[in-house]
Scaffold this active site. Structure first.
Site, PDB file in Angstrom:
ATOM      1  N   PHE A 186       0.840  -1.201   0.000  1.00  0.00           N
ATOM      2  CA  PHE A 186       0.000   0.000   0.000  1.00  0.00           C
ATOM      3  C   PHE A 186       0.870   1.244   0.000  1.00  0.00           C
ATOM      4  O   PHE A 186       2.055   1.207   0.345  1.00  0.00           O
ATOM      5  CB  PHE A 186      -0.944   0.004   1.206  1.00  0.00           C
ATOM      6  CG  PHE A 186      -0.248   0.096   2.537  1.00  0.00           C
ATOM      7  CD1 PHE A 186      -0.028   1.324   3.147  1.00  0.00           C
ATOM      8  CD2 PHE A 186       0.201  -1.054   3.188  1.00  0.00           C
ATOM      9  CE1 PHE A 186       0.621   1.407   4.374  1.00  0.00           C
ATOM     10  CE2 PHE A 186       0.846  -0.980   4.413  1.00  0.00           C
ATOM     11  CZ  PHE A 186       1.060   0.257   5.009  1.00  0.00           C
ATOM     12  N   CYS A 187       0.265   2.361  -0.408  1.00  0.00           N
ATOM     13  CA  CYS A 187       0.936   3.664  -0.402  1.00  0.00           C
ATOM     14  C   CYS A 187      -0.140   4.736  -0.239  1.00  0.00           C
ATOM     15  O   CYS A 187      -1.303   4.418   0.009  1.00  0.00           O
ATOM     16  CB  CYS A 187       1.753   3.871  -1.679  1.00  0.00           C
ATOM     17  SG  CYS A 187       0.777   3.739  -3.186  1.00  0.00           S
ATOM     18  N   THR A 188       0.218   5.987  -0.381  1.00  0.00           N
ATOM     19  CA  THR A 188      -0.710   7.076  -0.069  1.00  0.00           C
ATOM     20  C   THR A 188      -1.939   7.080  -0.964  1.00  0.00           C
ATOM     21  O   THR A 188      -3.077   7.083  -0.481  1.00  0.00           O
ATOM     22  CB  THR A 188       0.000   8.438  -0.187  1.00  0.00           C
ATOM     23  OG1 THR A 188       1.193   8.413   0.594  1.00  0.00           O
ATOM     24  CG2 THR A 188      -0.905   9.560   0.305  1.00  0.00           C
ATOM     25  N   ILE A 215      -4.105   4.640   0.778  1.00  0.00           N
ATOM     26  CA  ILE A 215      -4.535   4.950   2.145  1.00  0.00           C
ATOM     27  C   ILE A 215      -5.670   5.963   2.143  1.00  0.00           C
ATOM     28  O   ILE A 215      -6.631   5.845   2.913  1.00  0.00           O
ATOM     29  CB  ILE A 215      -3.346   5.500   2.955  1.00  0.00           C
ATOM     30  CG1 ILE A 215      -2.212   4.482   3.021  1.00  0.00           C
ATOM     31  CG2 ILE A 215      -3.784   5.891   4.367  1.00  0.00           C
ATOM     32  CD1 ILE A 215      -0.873   5.087   3.411  1.00  0.00           C
TER      33      ILE A 215
END
Length: 335
Positions: A186-188, A215
Site C-alpha cells: 500500500f501507499c498514499t 490509504i
C-alpha cells in the site's frame, strides 16, 4: 488552515484532488502548455507531472476550478477515467501552479517496469482488512520512512527507505518468492503500488495485491470503528498530514528539512522555526543555518505586514523549501 468535513462544504471551500493515470503518452511534451493554461485559467494550484507513461500529481482549487480541470482532462483522448481522490480545506495548501515534464511520473529508477503490462491485483478498501488479517500475507508499506513514522497499518513491514528508488534493492534483499507466497502493498494514493507490484510480479512473485486508491481511499471509505489504520497519513502539501476524517492532522513541518514534527517536538532544544529540528540539526551547516534564519526573518516580516500567500511571504517560504531540499540531498550524499 482549518480542516473541513465533506458534509459542511460550500462553494468557497478548497478541494484537494490527487490524481494519476498510467497511459502511453508519446507526445506528452505537447500537453504541458494547454494543461498549464487550463490550471491557471481556473485558479488551480499544485503540481502535475506528465511523462511518456502518464500523469500524476495533486492540485487544489474551489469546486468549480477542479471540476473544469477534470472536465478538460476527460476530453483528452488518453486522459479520461483518471483515478482521483479528494479531501477538503478552507485554504489552498499550495502556493504555485506547475506542470513538469518527467521521465517517470513516479520515480522508481528501474527500466522496463510497465504497470500497463503487468500489475498486482487491486483490493477494494472494504476488502482490505480481511486480506491483511490473513496470517499468510506479508504486508509492506512502500512509502518513505518519514511518512511511515507518523502512521501505517497494523503489522505492516517498514522497509526503512528514504526514497522510492531504494525499494527495489530492499525487496531483493528481504523478499523471496519461495517464502513470501502472498504479498500485500500500500501507499498514499495508489500510484507507487502500481510500480512496486509490477516490479514484484516481474521478480517472480505470484500473489501480489495492492490497496486500490491507497490509504486516502481507505480512510474515506472504511469507518473509524472498523479501521486497521494507526496514526495519521502524510501528504505532500501544506497540510503535512491528514487524520482518519481526511482533515488536517496534528503535525507541522520543519521548513529546514521538511520532516513532519509534533508540537511536543517543537519544544526540543534543537528546534528553531525555519532553521532546524531534531531530525536535521546535525545535517545543517552554519552557513545554511544563517541563510535559513534570514529567510525565516523575511517570512515573519511579511506576515507582520499582512502580506498574503501570493506575496513576499510565499516567495520566502518557497525559497526556504528549495534550500531545504538541496540541504537534504547534500546530507544524504554525505552519508
Amino acid at each position: 488552515m482549518t480542516a473541513v468535513h465533506k458534509d459542511n462544504l460550500t462553494s468557497e471551500h478548497f478541494i484537494v484532488c490527487a490524481l494519476y493515470k498510467f497511459v502511453a503518452l508519446p507526445e506528452f511534451e505537447a500537453l504541458r502548455k494547454p494543461l498549464l493554461d487550463v490550471m491557471e485559467a481556473n485558479e488551480v494550484r499544485g503540481t502535475l507531472l506528465i511523462a511518456s507513461e502518464g500523469i500524476n500529481g495533486t492540485v487544489s482549487a474551489k469546486r468549480a476550478g477542479i471540476d473544469n480541470l477534470l472536465k478538460w482532462l476527460e476530453q483528452q483522448p488518453s486522459l479520461n477515467n483518471i483515478v482521483t481522490k479528494e479531501s477538503y480545506d478552507d485554504e489552498c495548501p499550495f502556493y504555485r501552479t506547475k506542470v513538469k515534464l518527467k521521465k517517470e511520473i513516479v520515480t522508481m529508477g528501474v527500466e522496463g517496469i510497465d504497470p500497463l503490462k503487468v500489475v498486482g491485483s487491486y483490493v477494494k478498501p472494504n476488502e482490505w482488512n480481511a486480506l491483511i488479517s490473513d496470517p499468510e500475507v506479508i504486508l509492506i508499506d512502500t512509502r518513505n520512512d518519514y511518512e511511515i513514522e507518523i502512521g501505517t497499518f497494523q503489522n505492516a513491514v517498514d522497509p526503512n527507505t528514504k526514497t522510492f528508488r531504494e525499494f527495489p534493492q530492499w525487496a531483493k534483499e528481504n523478499l523471496d518468492p519461495s517464502k513470501h507466497k502472498k504479498v500485500a502493498m500500500f501507499c498514499t494514493g495508489g500510484i507507487r503500488c502500481e510500480k512496486s507490484t509490477a516490479y514484484m510480479k516481474e521478480q517472480g512473485f505470484d500473489e501480489v495485491y495492492h490497496l486500490e486508491g491507497g490509504i486516502l481511499k481507505y480512510l474515506e471509505e472504511v469507518p473509524k470503528d472498523e479501521t486497521m489504520w494507526e496514526g495519521e497519513c502524510f501528504v505532500f502539501d501544506n497540510r503535512v498530514a491528514v487524520n482518519h476524517d481526511l482533515q488536517k492532522g496534528s503535525y507541522d513541518q520543519c521548513h529546514a528539512c521538511r520532516m513532519p514534527i509534533t508540537e511536543d517536538e517543537k519544544l526540543k532544544a534543537e528546534y528553531m522555526e525555519g532553521v532546524s529540528c531534531h531530525h536535521c540539526i546535525d545535517n545543517v551547516s552554519d552557513e545554511q543555518r544563517e541563510r535559513f534564519a534570514e529567510r525565516q526573518k523575511q517570512i515573519e516580516l511579511a506576515q507582520a505586514r499582512g502580506e498574503g500567500h501570493i506575496g513576499n511571504e510565499a516567495q520566502a517560504i518557497l525559497q526556504q523549501r528549495k534550500e531545504a531540499k538541496n540541504a537534504k540531498k547534500q546530507a544524504q550524499r554525505s552519508k
